[in-house]
Design a protein around this motif. Structure first.
Motif, PDB file in Angstrom:
ATOM      1  N   ALA A   1       0.856  -1.194   0.000  1.00  0.00           N
ATOM      2  CA  ALA A   1       0.000   0.000   0.000  1.00  0.00           C
ATOM      3  C   ALA A   1       0.888   1.239   0.000  1.00  0.00           C
ATOM      4  CB  ALA A   1      -0.906   0.003   1.227  1.00  0.00           C
TER       5      ALA A   1
ATOM      6  N   LEU B   1      -3.143   4.058  -2.352  1.00  0.00           N
ATOM      7  CA  LEU B   1      -4.246   4.210  -1.415  1.00  0.00           C
ATOM      8  C   LEU B   1      -4.144   5.589  -0.766  1.00  0.00           C
ATOM      9  CD1 LEU B   1      -4.359   0.757   0.454  1.00  0.00           C
ATOM     10  CD2 LEU B   1      -5.934   1.582  -1.288  1.00  0.00           C
TER      11      LEU B   1
ATOM     12  N   THR C   1     -11.090  -0.720  -0.334  1.00  0.00           N
ATOM     13  CA  THR C   1     -11.646  -0.078   0.848  1.00  0.00           C
ATOM     14  C   THR C   1     -13.035  -0.567   1.210  1.00  0.00           C
ATOM     15  OG1 THR C   1     -10.346   1.888   0.413  1.00  0.00           O
ATOM     16  CG2 THR C   1     -12.284   2.161   1.795  1.00  0.00           C
TER      17      THR C   1
END
Length: 499
Positions: free
Chosen positions: A42, A69, A97
């Motif tokens: 991420a 992200l 998400t």
């Protein structure tokens, strides 16, 4: 990026050589390991990406794939490591998400943020400034440093207002929410529409998002519903081209094409041509994507692909409405091209656009779309190629002596004048020297000799020779005329046309 079911994903432990402080400093976090052995990391929009990815690849001994992200999400994942739990993969595989544990809380947090006064004020400021500057597009671009705002004004991108880093994600989320897009989906491109009212003017915005390495980038196309299409006389066409376009627009049947790249004003020209027809006595239908102006007395059909309304399906339905004149926003596929040509063959006047570099390129483009050469020759009446160049600002125009090498390519046999005009730059034009735009045109009338050559498969050189005999003048020639008239500059013409 390929997705995997959660059952095939592994949650990686924190490598011995990697600390929580390291992850927090670089704003990255190991997320999952794919069945092929690739580590999914991420990455926040402001992450120190190259250094961190190399270090993590070395620490885990496997290839690394970054997943952009929001910074808040990366910090939440790092916190899970700090609490002794590895991040759990979502059911789609790559950290979406909506399905992550805590994802609903995150969406709720975002919805709370985008209703806060600073976020609303920032989004409104971006839209207000774009409208005041008469921008055609707003670009919100995710970069390593944060979100960059740029406006496309008169065809050129210029910097917009600076955003505080903490407002970047909420502002994008607010625009997505207003456009009926999924604010929790940041891994896939999305398209939407937004209608707002600014200074008593109604604006229709087309919104397109795309995920990037550092977060989402968004482009908003501004369509002024309160605007009005202009007449052919106001487009800046030379007298011979204006006369030819008027004659082609008055024909009872046939095919008239306008060519040029995106943003070159093709639809505006088609609207101007439609306004020369008698909408009270004729049935005029258009299919557009999107509808840029609302025309009185003309039936306009928007493309709606989700509902099965494409250019081809709409055009086929339109021909059952007994039209006299048809406008097709763009011929981009063989089916649309075939139906449009058949309509021109059966007593309808058809206006449309194609993407080619010049007027002559429309002929091979139609053939490339599957239209037989003999049908192209039988139906095509005229082709108009155009570009838009910026006008010299009337408030700061000044004369200057041009360098010979600068203008020699455009001047040709006409000779180089002693003085040309340019803009010095002033507050009225945002120091650019330009304000507004004007068209540069190339006109190709299809003569009988040209029809015979196309029908019999003549070479491009032969077709070009016949086109010049019919009166074809290149875009650069019209550009040079507008330079000598003091309407634009050498740099502008060379920017948009080939000399």
């Amino acid at each position: 990026m390929q997705a995997f079911a959660s059952s095939t994903m592994q949650s990686p432990p924190l490598a011995a050589s990697v600390s929580i402080d390291y992850l927090a400093h670089h704003r990255v976090c190991p997320k999952a390991v794919t069945p092929e052995g690739t580590l999914v990391v991420a990455v926040a929009p402001d992450a120190l990406v190259p250094e961190a990815l190399d270090d993590l690849a070395f620490a885990y001994g496997c290839p690394v794939t970054p997943e952009p992200l929001a910074r808040e999400e990366v910090e939440r994942l790092i916190a899970r490591f700090a609490n002794g739990a590895a991040p759990a993969p979502d059911i789609d595989g790559y950290g979406g998400t909506p399905h992550d544990p805590g994802g609903d809380d995150l969406v709720t947090d975002v919805r709370d943020q985008i209703t806060q006064p600073p976020v609303i004020a920032c989004a409104n400021r971006i839209l207000d400034e774009a409208h005041e500057a008469q921008a055609s597009d707003i670009h919100l671009e995710a970069t390593r440093e944060g979100l960059v705002v740029r406006y496309r004004i008169d065809g050129v991108l210029v910097p917009g207002p600076a955003l505080r880093p903490e407002l970047a994600h909420p502002v994008i989320s607010r625009l997505k929410l207003l456009s009926n897009l999924d604010i929790a989906e940041r891994r896939r491109p999305q398209d939407g529409r937004l209608r707002i009212r600014l200074a008593s003017r109604e604006l229709d915005l087309r919104v397109a998002t795309v995920p990037t390495l550092f977060g989402e980038s968004v482009v908003l196309r501004l369509l002024d519903q309160g605007g009005r299409p202009v007449s052919l006389d106001a487009l800046g066409m030379p007298a011979p081209i204006l006369e030819g376009m008027r004659a082609a627009s008055a024909r009872p049947h046939g095919l008239v094409l306008v060519t040029g790249p995106t943003g070159s004003g093709k639809t505006t020209t088609l609207y101007a041509a439609l306004l020369t027809r008698n909408a009270q006595a004729e049935k005029i239908l258009t299919v557009e994507d999107p509808i840029e102006y609302q025309l009185s007395g003309i039936t306009q059909i928007p493309v709606h692909r989700d509902a099965g309304v494409s250019f081809a399906t709409a055009l086929r339905a339109m021909l059952r409405q007994d039209p006299d004149v048809v406008m097709v926003g763009e011929m981009r596929d063989p089916e649309t091209a075939a139906i449009a040509v058949q309509a021109a063959m059966t007593g309808h006047l058809v206006f449309s656009t194609v993407h080619t570099n010049d007027a002559l390129g429309a002929i091979p483009r139609l053939i490339d779309l599957g239209v037989p050469a003999y049908l192209v020759a039988a139906t095509l009446d005229a082709v108009l190629a155009q570009r838009l160049v910026r006008r010299i600002c009337p408030a700061c125009r000044e004369g200057y002596r041009p360098a010979r090498e600068q203008v020699a390519l455009l001047a040709g046999a006409d000779g180089i004048p002693a003085e040309l005009t340019r803009g010095a730059g002033c507050p009225a034009c945002r120091q650019t020297g330009y304000r507004g735009r004007i068209g540069v045109f190339e006109w190709l009338p299809v003569t009988d000799a040209l029809r015979d050559a196309v029908a019999h498969g003549a070479s491009r050189a032969e077709v070009r020779r016949l086109a010049h005999e019919a009166g074809l003048r290149p875009l650069a020639a019209d550009g040079w005329v507008k330079i000598t008239q003091g309407l634009t500059t050498v740099e502008e013409v060379l920017r948009v046309v080939e000399s």
